[in-house]
Motif scaffolding. Structure first.
Motif, PDB file in Angstrom:
ATOM      1  N   VAL A  97       0.970  -1.166   0.075  1.00 60.17           N
ATOM      2  CA  VAL A  97       0.120   0.036   0.032  1.00 60.17           C
ATOM      3  C   VAL A  97       1.011   1.262   0.122  1.00 60.17           C
ATOM      4  CG1 VAL A  97      -0.114   0.070   2.536  1.00 60.17           C
ATOM      5  CG2 VAL A  97      -1.945   0.934   1.137  1.00 60.17           C
ATOM      6  N   VAL A  98       0.380   2.208  -0.756  1.00 62.69           N
ATOM      7  CA  VAL A  98       1.237   3.311  -0.619  1.00 62.69           C
ATOM      8  C   VAL A  98       0.059   4.549  -0.828  1.00 62.69           C
ATOM      9  CG1 VAL A  98       1.652   3.573  -3.214  1.00 62.69           C
ATOM     10  CG2 VAL A  98       3.094   4.750  -1.728  1.00 62.69           C
ATOM     11  N   ALA A  99       0.287   5.803  -0.247  1.00 61.40           N
ATOM     12  CA  ALA A  99      -0.603   6.857  -0.123  1.00 61.40           C
ATOM     13  C   ALA A  99      -0.369   7.822  -1.447  1.00 61.40           C
ATOM     14  CB  ALA A  99      -0.800   7.783   1.028  1.00 61.40           C
ATOM     15  N   THR A 100      -1.381   8.094  -2.208  1.00 63.57           N
ATOM     16  CA  THR A 100      -1.131   8.859  -3.319  1.00 63.57           C
ATOM     17  C   THR A 100      -1.592  10.341  -3.358  1.00 63.57           C
ATOM     18  OG1 THR A 100      -2.916   7.920  -4.556  1.00 63.57           O
ATOM     19  CG2 THR A 100      -0.859   6.876  -4.833  1.00 63.57           C
ATOM     20  N   ASP A 101      -2.690  10.427  -2.722  1.00 65.45           N
ATOM     21  CA  ASP A 101      -3.450  11.759  -2.721  1.00 65.45           C
ATOM     22  C   ASP A 101      -4.078  12.054  -1.455  1.00 65.45           C
ATOM     23  OD1 ASP A 101      -3.905  10.527  -5.567  1.00 65.45           O
ATOM     24  OD2 ASP A 101      -4.268  12.759  -5.871  1.00 65.45           O
ATOM     25  N   CYS A 102      -4.037  13.214  -1.154  1.00 69.96           N
ATOM     26  CA  CYS A 102      -4.590  13.874  -0.087  1.00 69.96           C
ATOM     27  C   CYS A 102      -5.196  15.095  -0.108  1.00 69.96           C
ATOM     28  CB  CYS A 102      -3.540  14.245   1.293  1.00 69.96           C
ATOM     29  SG  CYS A 102      -4.095  14.568   2.629  1.00 69.96           S
ATOM     30  N   GLU A 103      -6.485  15.260  -0.227  1.00 75.78           N
ATOM     31  CA  GLU A 103      -7.157  16.668  -0.289  1.00 75.78           C
ATOM     32  C   GLU A 103      -7.849  17.029   1.036  1.00 75.78           C
ATOM     33  OE1 GLU A 103      -8.290  15.059  -4.632  1.00 75.78           O
ATOM     34  OE2 GLU A 103      -9.774  16.302  -3.566  1.00 75.78           O
ATOM     35  N   PHE A 157      -8.918  10.933   0.724  1.00 77.00           N
ATOM     36  CA  PHE A 157      -7.589  10.286   0.845  1.00 77.00           C
ATOM     37  C   PHE A 157      -7.527   9.087  -0.176  1.00 77.00           C
ATOM     38  CE2 PHE A 157      -4.307   7.918   3.359  1.00 77.00           C
ATOM     39  CZ  PHE A 157      -3.434   8.718   3.427  1.00 77.00           C
ATOM     40  N   ARG A 158      -6.312   8.932  -1.015  1.00 73.23           N
ATOM     41  CA  ARG A 158      -6.355   7.957  -1.939  1.00 73.23           C
ATOM     42  C   ARG A 158      -4.960   7.162  -1.552  1.00 73.23           C
ATOM     43  NH1 ARG A 158      -7.215  11.047  -6.222  1.00 73.23           N
ATOM     44  NH2 ARG A 158      -9.354  10.990  -5.679  1.00 73.23           N
TER      45      ARG A 158
END
Lengths: 318, 143
Positions: A97-103, A157-158
């Motif tokens: 898993v890796v986080a790619t987007d945070c708005e 969060f993506r």
């Protein structure tokens, strides 16, 4: 991974069925918003903004998600649906898993003492995507964070759940890093490399006419005299010219030597030293596309592996 | 504060300490942010910075520039090339749009953070700057 298209279609339909289902329900922040956690955050970020200290302190807005984190404890707020989605992806090989987007939006600031509650929904699960890390599915959640029941932040969060493209076969030693080519050391340039070992960049000086020369040569280009001594470079210089190497990728020359897997473009500079001679080397500490002719640089000795130290040039951007 | 303004760049050395301190301060104990062996098992050459730390650094970059009166309204970031130890990230920003209000203005700032292997972060920040707050000179680096 599932090779048959129909099989994958069915799998994707199962993933899609999770959209709209809750990911976290009636979550409660482990700690109320508090000064010590704010201080630790600011220390880590190097953030000296006075708005985050004193009697009227607010929490750094970008710290929003931290108040919802479980740390090393279980997440009782996580729903069975979200657990099931992650398990389904894990079991299908998408276990990294890796986080790619945070708005994030911040309708109102959080202050010490605020009690946090939150709930979260699975907004979307993507089809199979091929990424540099490996093939996988993006999972997007949206979380509403409340303080005293009032909406204080929204957080989309993506993450990418993926099957690593570069999974090492033997996990213990890690991927072997491609070493840099060794310099060819001979009688004519041995003195130069002895200087490098002492962290000195030595320029040859003709004892006949006094001309400086670089790279090292057995005789003087100006007067032909074979006698010479050396001058240590001050280390100051400027970029006289440069090229950016895009293709083919050479992991050994990637700008960040600690990320050998990712062989990106890198800048090769022709550096004019303050003494007047020129040397080919890497420009470091500056993104490859920010290197410019005339940019001031400073000598630095960088260790690339157990047996290799090289003179490189740190860009001075300001 | 005008559309087209460029913010001074901020250079952040990506140390192992920064990556681990950021992960702990954000309560993120995912092994890839502190354990190099487990990070390698997952196909990464080393540990890498978590998204919460990147988010915090982007926020700091904006408030360092616009001053303590600046209010962050929205921060949206996308990660690309990971921040591994030993690298340097250079944050740059461009004001894309300014909406003037009675008591100040709200700016949309495009932020890019580039490291040695590419673009680590791209994003936009919406920030309200009260009238007269001006722009503060960026203070020194984190260490």
């Amino acid at each position: 991974m599932n090779g048959e298209p129909e099989v994958h279609e069915e799998f994707e339909a199962r993933l899609k069925a999770f959209e709209g289902r809750p990911a976290a329900a009636t979550g409660v922040g482990r700690d109320p918003v508090n000064e010590p956690m704010i201080r630790h955050w600011c220390e880590a970020m190097g953030d000296t903004n006075p708005a985050y200290t004193g009697p009227d302190a607010i929490a750094p807005p970008t710290m929003l998600q931290a108040w919802t984190m479980a740390g090393l404890t279980r997440r009782p707020e996580r729903t069975a649906a979200y657990d099931e989605l992650l398990r389904l992806l894990d079991e299908s090989g998408y276990d990294a898993v890796v986080a790619t987007d945070c708005e994030q939006e911040y309708p109102r600031p959080l202050r010490p003492g605020d009690e946090i509650t939150f709930d979260s929904v699975i907004e979307s699960v993507s089809g199979l995507k091929t990424t540099k890390l490996g093939a996988g599915h993006f999972v997007t959640t949206r979380t509403d964070i409340r303080a005293g029941g009032e909406l204080a932040g929204t957080h989309r969060f993506r993450i990418l759940k993926y099957s690593p493209a570069h999974r090492p076969k033997d996990p213990t030693p890690g991927p072997a890093k491609e070493p840099r080519p060794r310099p060819v050391i001979n009688r004519d340039n041995a003195g130069f490399w002895e200087g490098v070992a002492r962290h000195e960049l030595l320029i040859q000086r003709c004892t006949g006419c006094g001309d400086l020369r670089f790279p090292w040569l057995p005789g003087c280009n100006s007067c032909g005299c074979p006698e010479w001594d050396t001058v240590e470079a001050s280390g100051e210089g400027t970029v006289y010219s440069y090229v950016v190497m895009h293709h083919p990728p050479f992991p050994a020359f990637t700008a960040s030597d600690h990320a050998a897997d990712a062989a990106g473009p890198y800048a090769v500079g022709l550096i004019e030293l303050a003494e007047g001679v020129r040397i080919v080397s890497n420009v470091v500490g500056v993104p490859y596309d920010k290197v410019r002719i005339g940019m001031p640089v400073r000598l630095e000795f960088r260790r690339y592996d157990d047996a290799l130290v090289l003179p490189v040039f740190q860009g001075v951007t300001r | 504060m005008n559309a087209g303004d460029r913010l001074p760049s901020l250079e952040i050395p990506i140390t192992r300490t920064l990556i681990v301190a950021g992960a702990i301060a954000s309560r993120d104990y995912q092994d890839v942010h502190h354990d190099p062996d487990l990070a390698r098992q997952k196909g990464s050459p080393d540990i890498f910075m978590n998204i919460l730390t990147t988010n915090g650094l982007v926020g700091r970059y904006i408030t360092d520039h616009f001053g303590p009166g600046a209010v962050l309204r929205r921060v949206a970031i996308r990660l690309g090339a990971p921040n591994h130890p030993g690298d340097t990230m250079v944050l740059t920003g461009t004001v894309e749009e300014v909406v003037e209000e009675a008591d100040g203005g709200t700016a949309t700032v495009r932020v890019v953070g580039t490291n040695g292997i590419g673009k680590h972060v791209t994003g936009t920040v919406t920030v309200t700057v009260p009238a007269g707050a001006g722009t503060a000179p960026a203070p020194g680096g984190p260490s």
